[in-house]
Scaffold this motif. Structure first.
Motif, PDB file in Angstrom:
ATOM      1  N   ILE A 248       0.988  -1.154   0.000  1.00 18.13           N
ATOM      2  CA  ILE A 248      -0.030   0.157  -0.010  1.00 18.13           C
ATOM      3  C   ILE A 248       0.902   1.247   0.084  1.00 18.13           C
ATOM      4  O   ILE A 248       1.766   1.282   0.885  1.00 18.13           O
ATOM      5  CB  ILE A 248      -0.909  -0.007   1.195  1.00 18.13           C
ATOM      6  CG1 ILE A 248      -1.825  -1.207   1.163  1.00 18.13           C
ATOM      7  CG2 ILE A 248      -2.033   1.062   1.318  1.00 18.13           C
ATOM      8  CD1 ILE A 248      -2.690  -1.267   2.395  1.00 18.13           C
ATOM      9  N   ALA A 249       0.638   2.229  -0.982  1.00 16.50           N
ATOM     10  CA  ALA A 249       1.525   3.424  -1.134  1.00 16.50           C
ATOM     11  C   ALA A 249       0.246   4.394  -0.857  1.00 16.50           C
ATOM     12  O   ALA A 249      -0.042   5.073  -1.866  1.00 16.50           O
ATOM     13  CB  ALA A 249       2.107   3.536  -2.423  1.00 16.50           C
ATOM     14  N   GLY A 250       0.158   4.817   0.334  1.00 15.86           N
ATOM     15  CA  GLY A 250      -0.764   5.924   0.659  1.00 15.86           C
ATOM     16  C   GLY A 250       0.196   7.481   1.038  1.00 15.86           C
ATOM     17  O   GLY A 250      -0.186   8.059   1.889  1.00 15.86           O
ATOM     18  N   ASN A 251       1.102   7.718   0.285  1.00 17.47           N
ATOM     19  CA  ASN A 251       2.244   8.484   0.668  1.00 17.47           C
ATOM     20  C   ASN A 251       1.658  10.022   0.040  1.00 17.47           C
ATOM     21  O   ASN A 251       2.373  11.055   0.408  1.00 17.47           O
ATOM     22  CB  ASN A 251       3.434   8.095   0.122  1.00 17.47           C
ATOM     23  CG  ASN A 251       3.710   7.685  -0.958  1.00 17.47           C
ATOM     24  OD1 ASN A 251       3.325   8.338  -1.932  1.00 17.47           O
ATOM     25  ND2 ASN A 251       4.066   6.473  -0.984  1.00 17.47           N
ATOM     26  N   GLY A 252       0.867  10.244  -0.705  1.00 11.69           N
ATOM     27  CA  GLY A 252       0.517  11.344  -1.126  1.00 11.69           C
ATOM     28  C   GLY A 252      -0.514  12.212  -0.397  1.00 11.69           C
ATOM     29  O   GLY A 252      -1.312  11.207   0.289  1.00 11.69           O
ATOM     30  N   ASP A 253      -0.578  13.553  -0.367  1.00 11.16           N
ATOM     31  CA  ASP A 253      -1.341  14.061   0.880  1.00 11.16           C
ATOM     32  C   ASP A 253      -2.767  13.660   0.901  1.00 11.16           C
ATOM     33  O   ASP A 253      -3.489  13.293   1.799  1.00 11.16           O
ATOM     34  CB  ASP A 253      -1.345  15.287   0.672  1.00 11.16           C
ATOM     35  CG  ASP A 253       0.239  16.002   1.370  1.00 11.16           C
ATOM     36  OD1 ASP A 253       0.857  15.206   1.992  1.00 11.16           O
ATOM     37  OD2 ASP A 253       0.516  17.191   1.081  1.00 11.16           O
ATOM     38  N   ASN A 277       3.722  14.979   4.147  1.00 11.40           N
ATOM     39  CA  ASN A 277       4.717  13.615   4.334  1.00 11.40           C
ATOM     40  C   ASN A 277       5.827  14.086   5.623  1.00 11.40           C
ATOM     41  O   ASN A 277       6.122  12.932   6.295  1.00 11.40           O
ATOM     42  CB  ASN A 277       5.681  13.662   3.156  1.00 11.40           C
ATOM     43  CG  ASN A 277       6.564  12.412   3.335  1.00 11.40           C
ATOM     44  OD1 ASN A 277       6.109  11.243   3.374  1.00 11.40           O
ATOM     45  ND2 ASN A 277       7.885  12.566   3.347  1.00 11.40           N
ATOM     46  N   ASP A 278       6.318  15.216   5.731  1.00 13.75           N
ATOM     47  CA  ASP A 278       7.184  15.373   6.641  1.00 13.75           C
ATOM     48  C   ASP A 278       6.687  15.358   8.022  1.00 13.75           C
ATOM     49  O   ASP A 278       7.650  14.613   8.985  1.00 13.75           O
ATOM     50  CB  ASP A 278       7.936  16.834   6.580  1.00 13.75           C
ATOM     51  CG  ASP A 278       6.980  18.156   6.667  1.00 13.75           C
ATOM     52  OD1 ASP A 278       5.795  17.688   6.608  1.00 13.75           O
ATOM     53  OD2 ASP A 278       7.219  19.100   6.958  1.00 13.75           O
ATOM     54  N   GLY A 279       5.377  15.541   8.287  1.00 19.22           N
ATOM     55  CA  GLY A 279       4.597  15.089   9.401  1.00 19.22           C
ATOM     56  C   GLY A 279       4.612  13.695   9.738  1.00 19.22           C
ATOM     57  O   GLY A 279       4.553  13.080  10.991  1.00 19.22           O
ATOM     58  N   ARG A 280       4.100  13.114   8.677  1.00 20.57           N
ATOM     59  CA  ARG A 280       3.599  11.572   8.649  1.00 20.57           C
ATOM     60  C   ARG A 280       4.914  10.802   9.014  1.00 20.57           C
ATOM     61  O   ARG A 280       4.731   9.767   9.640  1.00 20.57           O
ATOM     62  CB  ARG A 280       3.015  11.146   7.521  1.00 20.57           C
ATOM     63  CG  ARG A 280       1.719  11.824   7.319  1.00 20.57           C
ATOM     64  CD  ARG A 280       1.103  11.057   6.113  1.00 20.57           C
ATOM     65  NE  ARG A 280       1.587  11.390   4.984  1.00 20.57           N
ATOM     66  CZ  ARG A 280       1.407  12.230   3.802  1.00 20.57           C
ATOM     67  NH1 ARG A 280       0.436  13.230   4.340  1.00 20.57           N
ATOM     68  NH2 ARG A 280       1.928  12.340   2.705  1.00 20.57           N
TER      69      ARG A 280
END
Length: 396
Positions: A248-253, A277-280
């Motif tokens: 699973i690639a859920g890395n876009g805001d 991303n930086d916060g996640r």
């Protein structure tokens, strides 16, 4: 149909993977490829991995669309034939250790003087220059020196192989790019050929993204991270109820928000600290735990169906059987049905990239050892009596 490289003549003097893979791609798009192999044994790839009737089924992929000519390049008569073939070619591909062709009188300086229009692709472990040039180098060594092997595997465990000889294949792709660039330059600048110098380790290093800049600026040495993607969150492999894994690639805001909504974690979706991303990345363990809890309650197929409906990039981990039975592979002509020499059906990988107007083709199967020797040598003016004499001496 006229293919993009139709009319381009290639002499391939490589063996195993890197050089022959580059020649394979050129052949698929129309180039005429004459492959020079040692008499009796041929390219060692003929005996690699699983054999059918004494020949590797890998050979059926790597050498399709090629002609096989046997020449013992250690003997002067064979080298003279090779020199004649190269004089008529547009491209020479070789992946011997640097200095080998020079010792045979077939180095760049000699061949460029003979044939100024020649493009010469040279693939080696460390390149044609530098303090390591004389070292033997296979793909695995290039993968290690290029930085990939250090990043492969789980933290604290022995670095692992990525599964295939990716260093060789990446070098072949870089070689194809270099050949096409050199042919374009030749077309624009009065027919001047040039040498294309590809090193295995550099081809791998070229794929290493931010590895070096991060060390340069932050003195950070990137470490292996298993199935996750460090610094980009969330991206991981998550175990499902049936023991299979969903990638699973859920890395876009916006993707991240849809993912959290889909797994009923509105607290994580609405947390402003996780909006970017930086916060996640700072809270990736908490995010991964939430996703894992959701996937653990559902079989893989249900997980993928739900995520695809929500436009969240997700997929399963394919093995060879999955690939062979996949309808998308079939629809994209990536599963080509062919036959081996004895008629045995075999499925081969399709051709990439996909050109809509002039797609690549398989015009002929992989050749038997020396299948085209007589025809090619006869075209060079070498009569049957001489060829039989050379055969008796092991020259061809």
């Amino acid at each position: 149909m006229t293919l993009p490289l139709q009319g381009i003549k290639v002499v391939e003097m490589g063996q195993l993977i890197a050089g022959p893979f580059a020649a394979k791609m050129l052949a698929e798009f129309g180039a005429e490829v004459i492959k020079i192999e040692p008499p009796a044994t041929g390219d060692p790839l003929r005996k690699w991995r699983l054999l059918h009737g004494g020949t590797s089924v890998w050979w059926a992929v790597q050498s399709r669309n090629k002609q096989s000519v046997t020449l013992d390049l250690r003997q002067p008569e064979a080298r003279e034939v090779a020199r004649q073939l190269i004089a008529e070619a547009d491209v020479l591909i070789e992946n011997f250790r640097p200095g080998t062709l020079e010792n045979w009188g077939l180095g760049w300086d000699e061949l460029h003087a003979l044939h100024p229009k020649l493009v010469m692709l040279r693939v080696s472990g460390y390149g044609q220059t530098g303090p390591y040039r004389d070292r033997p180098g296979f793909g695995v060594i290039g993968e290690a020196m290029g930085g990939l092997r250090h990043l492969s595997g789980e933290p604290g465990r022995t670095p692992v192989r990525v599964g295939v000889s990716i260093g060789d294949s990446l070098s072949a792709l870089h070689g194809v790019i270099g050949v096409l660039l050199a042919l374009r330059h030749r077309e624009q600048h009065g027919g001047q050929g040039q040498q294309v110098d590809v090193a295995l380790y550099e081809s791998v290093f070229n794929m290493m993204e931010s590895l070096l800049p991060e060390f340069s600026v932050f003195q950070t040495v990137r470490q292996p991270a298993g199935s996750s993607l460090p610094g980009i969150a969330p991206t991981n492999a998550y175990r499902c109820q049936d023991g299979k894994y969903a990638l699973i690639a859920g890395n876009g805001d916006s993707i991240y928000r849809r993912l959290m909504e889909k797994i009923d974690r509105l607290d994580l979706a609405n947390d402003p600290a996780l909006a970017h991303n930086d916060g996640r990345v700072l809270h990736v363990a908490r995010i991964d735990a939430a996703i894992s809890a959701w996937t653990a309650e559902r079989p893989l197929d249900d997980v993928l169906a739900a995520l695809n409906d929500a436009r969240i990039p997700a997929g399963k981990i394919y093995d060879a059987q999955d690939i062979a039975n996949d309808p998308h592979y079939q629809a994209r002509d990536m599963l080509l049905e062919a036959r081996l020499d004895d008629g045995t059906p075999v499925t081969l990988p399709g051709i990439v990239p996909k050109l809509l107007a002039t797609p690549g083709q398989v015009r002929s199967p992989a050749p038997k050892l020396g299948e085209h020797t007589d025809r090619v040598l006869e075209a060079q003016g070498i009569d049957a009596t001489t060829r039989e004499l050379w055969r008796s001496r092991g020259i061809i």
